[in-house]
Design a protein around this motif. Structure first.
Motif, PDB file in Angstrom:
ATOM      1  N   ARG A 117       0.841  -1.215   0.000  1.00 36.73           N
ATOM      2  CA  ARG A 117       0.000   0.000   0.000  1.00 36.73           C
ATOM      3  C   ARG A 117       0.864   1.249   0.000  1.00 36.73           C
ATOM      4  NH1 ARG A 117      -3.322  -1.775  -2.142  1.00 36.73           N
ATOM      5  NH2 ARG A 117      -5.232  -2.786  -1.538  1.00 36.73           N
ATOM      6  N   ARG A 118       2.077   1.099  -0.507  1.00 37.71           N
ATOM      7  CA  ARG A 118       3.035   2.222  -0.523  1.00 37.71           C
ATOM      8  C   ARG A 118       3.183   2.838   0.876  1.00 37.71           C
ATOM      9  NH1 ARG A 118       3.877  -0.023  -4.604  1.00 37.71           N
ATOM     10  NH2 ARG A 118       4.067   0.866  -6.704  1.00 37.71           N
ATOM     11  N   ALA A 163       2.718   6.879   1.638  1.00 40.94           N
ATOM     12  CA  ALA A 163       1.680   7.476   0.784  1.00 40.94           C
ATOM     13  C   ALA A 163       0.586   8.139   1.624  1.00 40.94           C
ATOM     14  CB  ALA A 163       1.074   6.417  -0.119  1.00 40.94           C
ATOM     15  N   LEU A 205      -6.365   5.459   2.073  1.00 40.69           N
ATOM     16  CA  LEU A 205      -7.590   6.110   1.592  1.00 40.69           C
ATOM     17  C   LEU A 205      -8.830   5.278   1.914  1.00 40.69           C
ATOM     18  CD1 LEU A 205      -6.116   7.497  -1.755  1.00 40.69           C
ATOM     19  CD2 LEU A 205      -6.771   8.827   0.281  1.00 40.69           C
ATOM     20  N   ILE A 209      -2.324   8.733   4.617  1.00 43.26           N
ATOM     21  CA  ILE A 209      -3.398   7.925   5.202  1.00 43.26           C
ATOM     22  C   ILE A 209      -3.873   6.901   4.185  1.00 43.26           C
ATOM     23  CG2 ILE A 209      -5.323   9.404   4.476  1.00 43.26           C
ATOM     24  CD1 ILE A 209      -6.556   8.915   7.280  1.00 43.26           C
ATOM     25  N   ALA A 214      -0.295  12.567   5.634  1.00 42.27           N
ATOM     26  CA  ALA A 214       0.114  12.138   6.974  1.00 42.27           C
ATOM     27  C   ALA A 214       1.594  11.758   7.011  1.00 42.27           C
ATOM     28  CB  ALA A 214      -0.744  10.950   7.419  1.00 42.27           C
ATOM     29  N   LYS A 232      -1.264  16.830   0.827  1.00 44.25           N
ATOM     30  CA  LYS A 232      -2.329  16.514  -0.124  1.00 44.25           C
ATOM     31  C   LYS A 232      -3.730  16.820   0.422  1.00 44.25           C
ATOM     32  CE  LYS A 232      -3.459  13.999  -3.938  1.00 44.25           C
ATOM     33  NZ  LYS A 232      -3.321  12.530  -3.968  1.00 44.25           N
ATOM     34  N   GLU A 233      -3.850  16.967   1.734  1.00 41.97           N
ATOM     35  CA  GLU A 233      -5.172  17.024   2.368  1.00 41.97           C
ATOM     36  C   GLU A 233      -6.138  18.010   1.724  1.00 41.97           C
ATOM     37  OE1 GLU A 233      -2.295  16.688   3.804  1.00 41.97           O
ATOM     38  OE2 GLU A 233      -2.391  15.394   5.560  1.00 41.97           O
TER      39      GLU A 233
HETATM   40  N1  CAA Z   1      -4.120   4.422   0.551  1.00 39.50           N
HETATM   41  C1  CAA Z   1      -4.422   3.168   0.156  1.00 39.50           C
HETATM   42  N2  CAA Z   1      -3.788   2.534  -0.855  1.00 39.50           N
HETATM   43  C2  CAA Z   1      -2.773   3.192  -1.458  1.00 39.50           C
HETATM   44  C3  CAA Z   1      -2.400   4.486  -1.090  1.00 39.50           C
HETATM   45  C4  CAA Z   1      -3.123   5.111  -0.028  1.00 39.50           C
HETATM   46  N3  CAA Z   1      -2.813   6.349   0.435  1.00 39.50           N
HETATM   47  N4  CAA Z   1      -1.373   4.893  -1.879  1.00 39.50           N
HETATM   48  C5  CAA Z   1      -1.118   3.867  -2.712  1.00 39.50           C
HETATM   49  N5  CAA Z   1      -1.958   2.846  -2.474  1.00 39.50           N
HETATM   50  C6  CAA Z   1      -2.040   1.558  -3.140  1.00 39.50           C
HETATM   51  C7  CAA Z   1      -2.635   1.720  -4.527  1.00 39.50           C
HETATM   52  O1  CAA Z   1      -4.049   1.725  -4.470  1.00 39.50           O
HETATM   53  C8  CAA Z   1      -2.071   0.529  -5.233  1.00 39.50           C
HETATM   54  O2  CAA Z   1      -2.822  -0.604  -4.875  1.00 39.50           O
HETATM   55  P1  CAA Z   1      -3.136  -1.774  -5.946  1.00 39.50           P
HETATM   56  O3  CAA Z   1      -1.798  -2.355  -6.255  1.00 39.50           O
HETATM   57  O4  CAA Z   1      -4.035  -2.680  -5.201  1.00 39.50           O
HETATM   58  O5  CAA Z   1      -3.758  -1.102  -7.118  1.00 39.50           O
HETATM   59  C9  CAA Z   1      -0.690   0.376  -4.611  1.00 39.50           C
HETATM   60  O6  CAA Z   1      -0.728   1.074  -3.382  1.00 39.50           O
HETATM   61  C10 CAA Z   1       0.396   1.012  -5.447  1.00 39.50           C
HETATM   62  O7  CAA Z   1       0.024   2.347  -5.704  1.00 39.50           O
HETATM   63  P2  CAA Z   1       0.384   3.081  -7.075  1.00 39.50           P
HETATM   64  O8  CAA Z   1       0.270   2.113  -8.209  1.00 39.50           O
HETATM   65  O9  CAA Z   1      -0.397   4.345  -7.147  1.00 39.50           O
HETATM   66  O10 CAA Z   1       1.933   3.392  -6.818  1.00 39.50           O
HETATM   67  P3  CAA Z   1       2.824   4.491  -7.507  1.00 39.50           P
HETATM   68  O11 CAA Z   1       4.214   4.163  -7.111  1.00 39.50           O
HETATM   69  O12 CAA Z   1       2.505   4.628  -8.961  1.00 39.50           O
HETATM   70  O13 CAA Z   1       2.390   5.881  -6.823  1.00 39.50           O
HETATM   71  C11 CAA Z   1       1.892   7.286  -4.942  1.00 39.50           C
HETATM   72  C12 CAA Z   1       2.692   6.088  -5.459  1.00 39.50           C
HETATM   73  C13 CAA Z   1       2.395   8.579  -5.610  1.00 39.50           C
HETATM   74  C14 CAA Z   1       2.151   7.349  -3.454  1.00 39.50           C
HETATM   75  C15 CAA Z   1       0.391   7.114  -5.263  1.00 39.50           C
HETATM   76  O14 CAA Z   1       0.010   5.791  -4.891  1.00 39.50           O
HETATM   77  C16 CAA Z   1      -0.529   8.063  -4.550  1.00 39.50           C
HETATM   78  O15 CAA Z   1      -0.626   9.222  -4.939  1.00 39.50           O
HETATM   79  N6  CAA Z   1      -1.233   7.581  -3.510  1.00 39.50           N
HETATM   80  C17 CAA Z   1      -2.277   8.326  -2.817  1.00 39.50           C
HETATM   81  C18 CAA Z   1      -1.685   9.395  -1.911  1.00 39.50           C
HETATM   82  C19 CAA Z   1      -2.748  10.083  -1.090  1.00 39.50           C
HETATM   83  O16 CAA Z   1      -3.642  10.749  -1.611  1.00 39.50           O
HETATM   84  N7  CAA Z   1      -2.642   9.961   0.255  1.00 39.50           N
HETATM   85  C20 CAA Z   1      -3.538  10.595   1.190  1.00 39.50           C
HETATM   86  C21 CAA Z   1      -2.991  11.961   1.585  1.00 39.50           C
HETATM   87  S1  CAA Z   1      -3.944  12.824   2.796  1.00 39.50           S
HETATM   88  C22 CAA Z   1      -3.389  12.249   4.306  1.00 39.50           C
HETATM   89  O17 CAA Z   1      -2.509  11.459   4.378  1.00 39.50           O
HETATM   90  C23 CAA Z   1      -3.906  12.721   5.628  1.00 39.50           C
HETATM   91  C24 CAA Z   1      -5.346  12.905   5.838  1.00 39.50           C
HETATM   92  O18 CAA Z   1      -5.799  12.831   6.956  1.00 39.50           O
HETATM   93  C25 CAA Z   1      -6.261  13.232   4.794  1.00 39.50           C
END
Ligand code: CAA
Length: 279
Positions: free
Chosen positions: A40-41, A77, A81, A79, A141, A163-164
């Motif tokens: 889940r990165r 990556a 999601l 929280i 996070a 990103k929030e």
């Molecule tokens: N939550 C759950 N699953 C996640 C995840 C996350 N934050 N980030 C990545 N994954 C999962 C993907 O869904 C994927 O799963 P599958 O193999 O089952 O499809 C797997 O990890 C690999 O992800 P990617 O193919 O996207 O990997 P990448 O190397 O191409 O990209 C990344 C990496 C740039 C981190 C991209 O995954 C990404 O942008 N992730 C989402 C980041 C995000 O929006 N995080 C939340 C921020 S807000 C916060 O943290 C605080 C709050 O309270 C709101």
């Protein structure tokens, strides 16, 4: 992986750590925490942060340095999601489920978030120096976790992103204060409200990184900093961190008085050691 604890209570078990997506190795004065959900990165859940709080409350008393890194080539990556889906993650409480079905009040959710913030707040403790070793993305996070540490040592592929706001949310895991303290309110507004990526070199220029090194040199660079930190007297280090932490909120006169009080405590301790040596 050492699990023994001289602190109050016991450290999380290996099973608890695994369930929270964390690794922990305690060797003498150094604790190394790894965010470990590579599939889940290294995305984190509420359980990750309550377990981080558990670690903070039960670290052996002789631990002086805490290093936090991500497994593999990414810090985190942010929280998971899935926490924003009604069903949550692995049976964990969803961030929105209780609001959706009316079972949680705003006060309930605030109390829940306060528990999550505990996982970040302890990293400011004066008796510890906390170091984030960041490779690749530190999103949301993940960025806030790095901001909670005293020092950020970055690989040249590191990228910070708040990103929030892009998700319709605010950063709520104690990251807004250190961000503003470091870069100022104007740059913080720009970084948060564009949710853009801040690369390692820019992070260095903004003061968000103490050091930037080639990715393959990150572990060695962290070890060098840890060794230098350990070479300093532990009590003096804790007293100095406490002084530095209060400086921004104090007037010059208040800070000068705080320095005097802290130095009297140090001199008293040194005198006690000298007297014992002469006996
Ligand atoms: N939550 C759950 N699953 C996640 C995840 C996350 N934050 N980030 C990545 N994954 C999962 C993907 O869904 C994927 O799963 P599958 O193999 O089952 O499809 C797997 O990890 C690999 O992800 P990617 O193919 O996207 O990997 P990448 O190397 O191409 O990209 C990344 C990496 C740039 C981190 C991209 O995954 C990404 O942008 N992730 C989402 C980041 C995000 O929006 N995080 C939340 C921020 S807000 C916060 O943290 C605080 C709050 O309270 C709101």
């Amino acid at each position: 992986m050492a699990q023994a604890s001289n602190g109050p209570g016991r450290l999380p078990t290996e099973a608890e750590l695994t369930r929270a997506g964390l690794g922990l190795a305690v060797e003498g004065p150094v604790a190394r925490i790894t965010i470990s959900r590579p599939e889940r990165r290294n995305a984190m859940t509420g359980r990750t942060w309550t377990t981080l709080a558990h670690i903070g409350h039960t670290l052996p008393a002789d631990v002086r340095i805490v290093v936090i890194a991500g497994e593999g080539d990414i810090f985190s990556a942010g929280i998971d999601l899935g926490m924003f889906t009604p069903e949550g993650v692995d049976g964990e409480r969803s961030m929105v489920g209780g609001i959706l079905d009316g079972s949680s009040t705003g006060a309930d959710v605030e109390e829940y978030i306060a528990g999550l913030q505990e996982g970040f707040l302890w990293l400011r403790r004066p008796d510890l120096v906390t170091v984030a070793a960041v490779r690749g993305h530190a999103i949301g996070a993940g960025f806030q976790l790095a901001l909670s540490c005293d020092l950020r040592i970055l690989a040249d592929d590191a990228k910070f992103c708040m990103k929030e706001p892009a998700l319709g949310l605010v950063p709520d895991l104690t990251g807004t204060k250190p961000l503003v303290d470091i870069v100022g309110v104007h740059r913080a507004v720009e970084i948060c409200l564009t949710a853009r990526r801040v690369g390692a070199q820019e992070a260095r220029e903004l003061g968000l990184a103490e050091l930037v090194v080639p990715a393959d040199e990150l572990p060695g660079a962290v070890d060098d900093v840890v060794a230098a930190l350990l070479a300093t007297n532990a009590e003096a280090a804790a007293a100095t961190k406490a002084l530095l932490q209060q400086a921004a909120g104090n007037t010059l006169e208040e800070q000068a008085a705080a320095e005097r009080r802290a130095q009297v405590a140090r001199l008293t301790a040194l005198a006690g050691t000298m007297a014992a040596d002469n006996r």
